[in-house]
Design a protein around this motif. Structure first.
Motif, short mmCIF file in Angstrom:
data_model
loop_
_atom_site.label_atom_id
_atom_site.label_comp_id
_atom_site.label_asym_id
_atom_site.label_seq_id
_atom_site.Cartn_x
_atom_site.Cartn_y
_atom_site.Cartn_z
N ALA A 95 0.83 -1.20 0.00
CA ALA A 95 0.00 0.00 0.00
C ALA A 95 0.87 1.25 0.00
O ALA A 95 1.94 1.27 0.60
N GLY A 100 -0.34 2.53 8.26
CA GLY A 100 0.31 1.83 9.36
C GLY A 100 0.70 0.42 8.96
O GLY A 100 1.57 -0.18 9.56
N ARG A 101 0.04 -0.10 7.93
CA ARG A 101 0.38 -1.44 7.47
C ARG A 101 1.32 -1.29 6.29
O ARG A 101 0.93 -0.82 5.23
N ARG A 102 2.56 -1.62 6.48
CA ARG A 102 3.53 -1.40 5.43
C ARG A 102 4.07 -2.72 4.93
O ARG A 102 5.19 -2.80 4.46
N ALA A 103 3.34 -3.78 5.09
CA ALA A 103 3.82 -5.08 4.66
C ALA A 103 3.32 -5.38 3.26
O ALA A 103 2.54 -4.65 2.67
#
Lengths: 116, 115
Positions: A95, A100-103
């Motif tokens: 994304a 906050g989710r950077r995987a």
């Protein structure tokens, strides 16, 4: 949330033939796009990536991929396959926005077999 | 060689036990990610740390936990193990959170077998 589809579970090509592995993604904007390769018993090796700019990206081992926004695709290509290319190939998306989710979200993989 | 190291390479343990997997990121990388690869679920993101702090959680079970230490190595703790936890566990690292120039590099993985 983003998702990735690799429609081909298994592909067999002859050595020296051309290769195209398909990847389609679902995401609200242009994501970060990656192709990784996994040889048996090994970790994942980054082949190439797309962040922005030129939609045709070159990677290692003679691979290239083309980002097509209209088709939500990021297909991997190689003009002439070598026996050592036999492995599993994973397309992945990440994304852009700071959620906050950077995987990475991975596709299910395409196993490439190369015939002599 | 990606520069990411993981130990042990293989781990065989019994149901109900607890194990710790260790990861050392590439030199200079601040972000560590844990992924689980299994036949039925594919590659799934578990958890991310950045410079010692948890940044994001994925499909991580409550029986699993992780931490990143001041020297930036990370440990993934798996407890009350079940047969279904058998999988390949990968650690990846990047300089920063995912973004241009911050691609993730993967370690060789730890193969966990629960019997």
């Amino acid at each position: 949330a983003q998702s990735v589809t690799q429609p081909d579970i298994h592909i067999t090509v002859s050595e020296g033939a051309s290769l195209e592995l398909r990847c389609n993604y679902s995401y609200g904007a242009t994501p970060y796009l990656f192709w990784y390769v996994q040889s048996p018993g090994q970790g994942l090796q980054l082949l190439l990536k797309y962040f922005s700019g030129d939609t045709l990206v070159q990677g290692i081992k003679g691979f290239e991929a083309e980002f097509k926004r209209s088709q939500s695709s990021f297909n991997l290509r190689k003009p002439s396959v070598h026996w050592s290319d036999a492995a599993e190939y994973f397309c992945a998306v990440g994304a852009r926005e700071d959620t906050g989710r950077r995987a990475l979200t991975f596709g299910s993989g395409t196993r490439l077999q190369v015939q002599p | 060689d990606s520069g990411v190291t993981q130990t042990p390479k293989h781990l065989i343990t019994a149901t109900g036990q607890r194990v710790t997997l260790r990861c050392s990121p590439r030199s200079g990388d601040l972000s560590v990610y844990w992924y689980q690869q299994s036949l039925d679920q594919g590659l799934q993101f578990l958890i991310q740390y950045y410079n010692g702090e948890e940044r994001a959680k994925g499909n991580i079970l409550e029986r699993f936990s992780a931490q990143q230490f001041p020297d930036l190595h990370s440990e993934l703790n798996l407890s009350s193990l079940e047969l279904g936890d058998s999988a390949l566990y990968f650690c990846a690292s990047s300089v920063g959170p995912l973004g241009p120039g911050y691609e993730q590099y993967f370690g060789p993985g730890t193969r966990l077998t629960v019997t």
